[in-house]
Design a protein around this motif. Structure first.
Motif, PDB file in Angstrom:
ATOM      1  N   ILE A 152       0.857  -1.188   0.000  1.00 50.58           N
ATOM      2  CA  ILE A 152       0.000   0.000   0.000  1.00 50.58           C
ATOM      3  C   ILE A 152       0.890   1.234   0.000  1.00 50.58           C
ATOM      4  CG2 ILE A 152      -1.894  -1.138   1.214  1.00 50.58           C
ATOM      5  CD1 ILE A 152      -0.813   0.727   3.683  1.00 50.58           C
ATOM      6  N   PHE A 153       0.358   2.336  -0.532  1.00 50.44           N
ATOM      7  CA  PHE A 153       1.046   3.617  -0.391  1.00 50.44           C
ATOM      8  C   PHE A 153       0.365   4.345   0.749  1.00 50.44           C
ATOM      9  CE2 PHE A 153       2.602   7.829  -1.128  1.00 50.44           C
ATOM     10  CZ  PHE A 153       3.906   7.586  -1.556  1.00 50.44           C
ATOM     11  N   ARG A 154       1.162   4.758   1.736  1.00 47.07           N
ATOM     12  CA  ARG A 154       0.634   5.339   2.973  1.00 47.07           C
ATOM     13  C   ARG A 154       0.097   6.749   2.774  1.00 47.07           C
ATOM     14  NH1 ARG A 154       1.565   3.861   7.837  1.00 47.07           N
ATOM     15  NH2 ARG A 154       2.077   5.987   8.479  1.00 47.07           N
ATOM     16  N   LYS A 155      -1.099   6.976   3.314  1.00 44.96           N
ATOM     17  CA  LYS A 155      -1.726   8.298   3.282  1.00 44.96           C
ATOM     18  C   LYS A 155      -1.055   9.245   4.286  1.00 44.96           C
ATOM     19  CE  LYS A 155      -6.222   8.383   3.153  1.00 44.96           C
ATOM     20  NZ  LYS A 155      -7.636   8.259   3.548  1.00 44.96           N
ATOM     21  N   GLY A 194      -3.941 -12.182  15.171  1.00 42.48           N
ATOM     22  CA  GLY A 194      -4.394 -12.630  13.855  1.00 42.48           C
ATOM     23  C   GLY A 194      -5.624 -11.867  13.386  1.00 42.48           C
ATOM     24  N   ASN A 195      -6.544 -11.604  14.304  1.00 46.12           N
ATOM     25  CA  ASN A 195      -7.737 -10.822  13.954  1.00 46.12           C
ATOM     26  C   ASN A 195      -7.365  -9.395  13.595  1.00 46.12           C
ATOM     27  OD1 ASN A 195      -9.445 -13.000  14.338  1.00 46.12           O
ATOM     28  ND2 ASN A 195      -9.876 -12.476  16.462  1.00 46.12           N
ATOM     29  N   ALA A 196      -6.395  -8.826  14.304  1.00 49.99           N
ATOM     30  CA  ALA A 196      -5.925  -7.475  13.978  1.00 49.99           C
ATOM     31  C   ALA A 196      -5.313  -7.449  12.582  1.00 49.99           C
ATOM     32  CB  ALA A 196      -4.904  -7.006  15.017  1.00 49.99           C
ATOM     33  N   CYS A 197      -4.550  -8.485  12.240  1.00 51.38           N
ATOM     34  CA  CYS A 197      -3.925  -8.556  10.915  1.00 51.38           C
ATOM     35  C   CYS A 197      -5.000  -8.624   9.830  1.00 51.38           C
ATOM     36  CB  CYS A 197      -3.006  -9.780  10.860  1.00 51.38           C
ATOM     37  SG  CYS A 197      -2.010  -9.865   9.366  1.00 51.38           S
ATOM     38  N   ARG A 198      -5.995  -9.472  10.015  1.00 56.25           N
ATOM     39  CA  ARG A 198      -7.089  -9.579   9.035  1.00 56.25           C
ATOM     40  C   ARG A 198      -7.843  -8.248   8.913  1.00 56.25           C
ATOM     41  NH1 ARG A 198      -7.057 -15.112  10.702  1.00 56.25           N
ATOM     42  NH2 ARG A 198      -8.083 -14.660  12.672  1.00 56.25           N
ATOM     43  N   ARG A 199      -8.125  -7.607  10.055  1.00 58.25           N
ATOM     44  CA  ARG A 199      -8.859  -6.334  10.046  1.00 58.25           C
ATOM     45  C   ARG A 199      -8.077  -5.255   9.308  1.00 58.25           C
ATOM     46  NH1 ARG A 199      -7.861  -2.154  12.887  1.00 58.25           N
ATOM     47  NH2 ARG A 199      -6.779  -3.260  14.558  1.00 58.25           N
ATOM     48  N   GLU A 200      -6.800  -5.091   9.656  1.00 54.38           N
ATOM     49  CA  GLU A 200      -5.988  -4.049   9.012  1.00 54.38           C
ATOM     50  C   GLU A 200      -5.870  -4.297   7.508  1.00 54.38           C
ATOM     51  OE1 GLU A 200      -4.684  -1.202   9.878  1.00 54.38           O
ATOM     52  OE2 GLU A 200      -5.098  -1.222  12.021  1.00 54.38           O
ATOM     53  N   ALA A 201      -5.668  -5.549   7.103  1.00 53.80           N
ATOM     54  CA  ALA A 201      -5.572  -5.869   5.674  1.00 53.80           C
ATOM     55  C   ALA A 201      -6.871  -5.512   4.957  1.00 53.80           C
ATOM     56  CB  ALA A 201      -5.236  -7.348   5.486  1.00 53.80           C
ATOM     57  N   ARG A 202      -8.000  -5.866   5.563  1.00 48.67           N
ATOM     58  CA  ARG A 202      -9.302  -5.557   4.962  1.00 48.67           C
ATOM     59  C   ARG A 202      -9.518  -4.055   4.876  1.00 48.67           C
ATOM     60  NH1 ARG A 202     -12.354  -6.670   8.787  1.00 48.67           N
ATOM     61  NH2 ARG A 202     -11.948  -8.884   8.805  1.00 48.67           N
ATOM     62  N   GLU A 203      -9.182  -3.319   5.951  1.00 46.88           N
ATOM     63  CA  GLU A 203      -9.385  -1.868   5.966  1.00 46.88           C
ATOM     64  C   GLU A 203      -8.546  -1.159   4.908  1.00 46.88           C
ATOM     65  OE1 GLU A 203     -10.377  -1.378  10.758  1.00 46.88           O
ATOM     66  OE2 GLU A 203      -8.496  -0.594   9.960  1.00 46.88           O
ATOM     67  N   GLU A 204      -7.312  -1.617   4.703  1.00 49.68           N
ATOM     68  CA  GLU A 204      -6.395  -0.905   3.801  1.00 49.68           C
ATOM     69  C   GLU A 204      -6.429  -1.403   2.364  1.00 49.68           C
ATOM     70  OE1 GLU A 204      -2.601  -1.002   5.802  1.00 49.68           O
ATOM     71  OE2 GLU A 204      -3.257   0.502   7.254  1.00 49.68           O
ATOM     72  N   THR A 205      -6.849  -2.661   2.137  1.00 46.15           N
ATOM     73  CA  THR A 205      -6.806  -3.231   0.784  1.00 46.15           C
ATOM     74  C   THR A 205      -8.154  -3.741   0.283  1.00 46.15           C
ATOM     75  OG1 THR A 205      -6.365  -5.529   1.424  1.00 46.15           O
ATOM     76  CG2 THR A 205      -4.451  -4.041   1.245  1.00 46.15           C
ATOM     77  N   GLY A 206      -9.128  -3.900   1.175  1.00 42.65           N
ATOM     78  CA  GLY A 206     -10.404  -4.483   0.790  1.00 42.65           C
ATOM     79  C   GLY A 206     -10.361  -5.989   0.626  1.00 42.65           C
ATOM     80  N   LEU A 207      -9.194  -6.602   0.809  1.00 41.58           N
ATOM     81  CA  LEU A 207      -9.049  -8.044   0.607  1.00 41.58           C
ATOM     82  C   LEU A 207      -9.362  -8.817   1.880  1.00 41.58           C
ATOM     83  CD1 LEU A 207      -5.674  -8.065  -1.367  1.00 41.58           C
ATOM     84  CD2 LEU A 207      -7.971  -8.438  -2.307  1.00 41.58           C
ATOM     85  N   GLU A 208     -10.027  -9.958   1.704  1.00 37.44           N
ATOM     86  CA  GLU A 208     -10.205 -10.920   2.796  1.00 37.44           C
ATOM     87  C   GLU A 208      -9.014 -11.867   2.710  1.00 37.44           C
ATOM     88  OE1 GLU A 208     -12.458 -10.845   5.175  1.00 37.44           O
ATOM     89  OE2 GLU A 208     -13.527  -9.143   4.283  1.00 37.44           O
ATOM     90  N   LYS A 266      -8.027  -2.732  -3.246  1.00 34.20           N
ATOM     91  CA  LYS A 266      -8.573  -1.383  -3.421  1.00 34.20           C
ATOM     92  C   LYS A 266      -8.173  -0.567  -2.204  1.00 34.20           C
ATOM     93  CE  LYS A 266     -12.525  -2.896  -6.191  1.00 34.20           C
ATOM     94  NZ  LYS A 266     -11.866  -4.120  -6.560  1.00 34.20           N
ATOM     95  N   ALA A 267      -7.392   0.479  -2.424  1.00 31.18           N
ATOM     96  CA  ALA A 267      -6.881   1.307  -1.320  1.00 31.18           C
ATOM     97  C   ALA A 267      -8.021   1.968  -0.565  1.00 31.18           C
ATOM     98  CB  ALA A 267      -5.925   2.366  -1.859  1.00 31.18           C
ATOM     99  N   ALA A 268      -7.910   1.944   0.757  1.00 30.69           N
ATOM    100  CA  ALA A 268      -8.885   2.615   1.621  1.00 30.69           C
ATOM    101  C   ALA A 268      -8.217   2.882   2.966  1.00 30.69           C
ATOM    102  CB  ALA A 268     -10.132   1.745   1.798  1.00 30.69           C
ATOM    103  N   ASP A 269      -8.935   3.551   3.849  1.00 32.68           N
ATOM    104  CA  ASP A 269      -8.471   3.851   5.203  1.00 32.68           C
ATOM    105  C   ASP A 269      -7.155   4.634   5.143  1.00 32.68           C
ATOM    106  OD1 ASP A 269      -8.848   3.762   8.006  1.00 32.68           O
ATOM    107  OD2 ASP A 269      -7.457   2.085   8.171  1.00 32.68           O
ATOM    108  N   ASP A 270      -6.049   4.053   5.597  1.00 28.18           N
ATOM    109  CA  ASP A 270      -4.758   4.749   5.662  1.00 28.18           C
ATOM    110  C   ASP A 270      -3.953   4.634   4.363  1.00 28.18           C
ATOM    111  OD1 ASP A 270      -5.297   5.420   8.303  1.00 28.18           O
ATOM    112  OD2 ASP A 270      -4.279   3.648   9.086  1.00 28.18           O
ATOM    113  N   ALA A 278      -3.029   0.731  -3.509  1.00 25.43           N
ATOM    114  CA  ALA A 278      -2.762  -0.655  -3.113  1.00 25.43           C
ATOM    115  C   ALA A 278      -2.662  -1.462  -4.387  1.00 25.43           C
ATOM    116  CB  ALA A 278      -3.883  -1.190  -2.228  1.00 25.43           C
ATOM    117  N   ARG A 279      -1.558  -2.211  -4.521  1.00 25.94           N
ATOM    118  CA  ARG A 279      -1.405  -3.006  -5.738  1.00 25.94           C
ATOM    119  C   ARG A 279      -0.463  -4.180  -5.524  1.00 25.94           C
ATOM    120  NH1 ARG A 279       2.266   1.410  -9.074  1.00 25.94           N
ATOM    121  NH2 ARG A 279       0.890   2.987  -8.237  1.00 25.94           N
TER     122      ARG A 279
END
Length: 138
Positions: free
Chosen positions: A22-25, A45-59, A94-98, A102-103
């Motif tokens: 990701i490119f940081r905002k 592990g839940n924090a890792c999944r949450r942060e990934a989803r928030e920043e990339t939209g990926l599960e 898809k970049a979001a949050d911070d 994202a690519r």
């Protein structure tokens, strides 16, 4: 005395071996692994999944805990300790949050000089592990 803050980072690999950056905002600006701070009462592990989803939209699926990085200089803002997971995902980030971007990046395409924090070291450790199964030594 202040204690270090727990964080987590995700090395998200696709079926073709590319990883997501990701490119940081926010400062420090630059490319980074998706990740962030662990919330009170949250399992790593839940924090890792949450942060990934928030920043990339990926599960993401957690594959393995790679290493815990704790050098007090790893984050110029404050002392953080990051537990890093190797993960898998499909789809387009898809970049979001911070994140403003994202690519997917192949190892040969990584913008090594523009990686924030100690993420160049983490990404090198990840690719070594992915190729050889060898983990970083303590």
């Amino acid at each position: 005395m202040k204690n270090p803050l727990p964080t987590t980072d995700a090395v998200i690999a696709g079926p073709d071996g590319r990883i997501v950056l990701i490119f940081r905002k926010n400062e420090p600006h630059g490319w980074a692994l998706p990740g962030g701070f662990v919330d009170a009462g949250e399992e790593l592990g839940n924090a890792c999944r949450r942060e990934a989803r928030e920043e990339t939209g990926l599960e993401i699926e957690l594959v393995s805990q790679l290493f815990t990085y704790s050098d007090p200089r790893r984050d110029p803002r404050k002392h953080t300790i990051s537990t890093v997971y190797a993960c898998q995902a499909r789809g387009e980030p898809k970049a979001a949050d911070d994140a403003t971007d994202a690519r997917w990046f192949a190892e040969t395409e990584i913008p090594w000089n523009d990686l924030c924090f100690d993420h160049a070291e983490i990404v090198r450790d990840y690719f070594r592990w992915a190729k050889t199964g060898e983990r970083r030594k303590l």
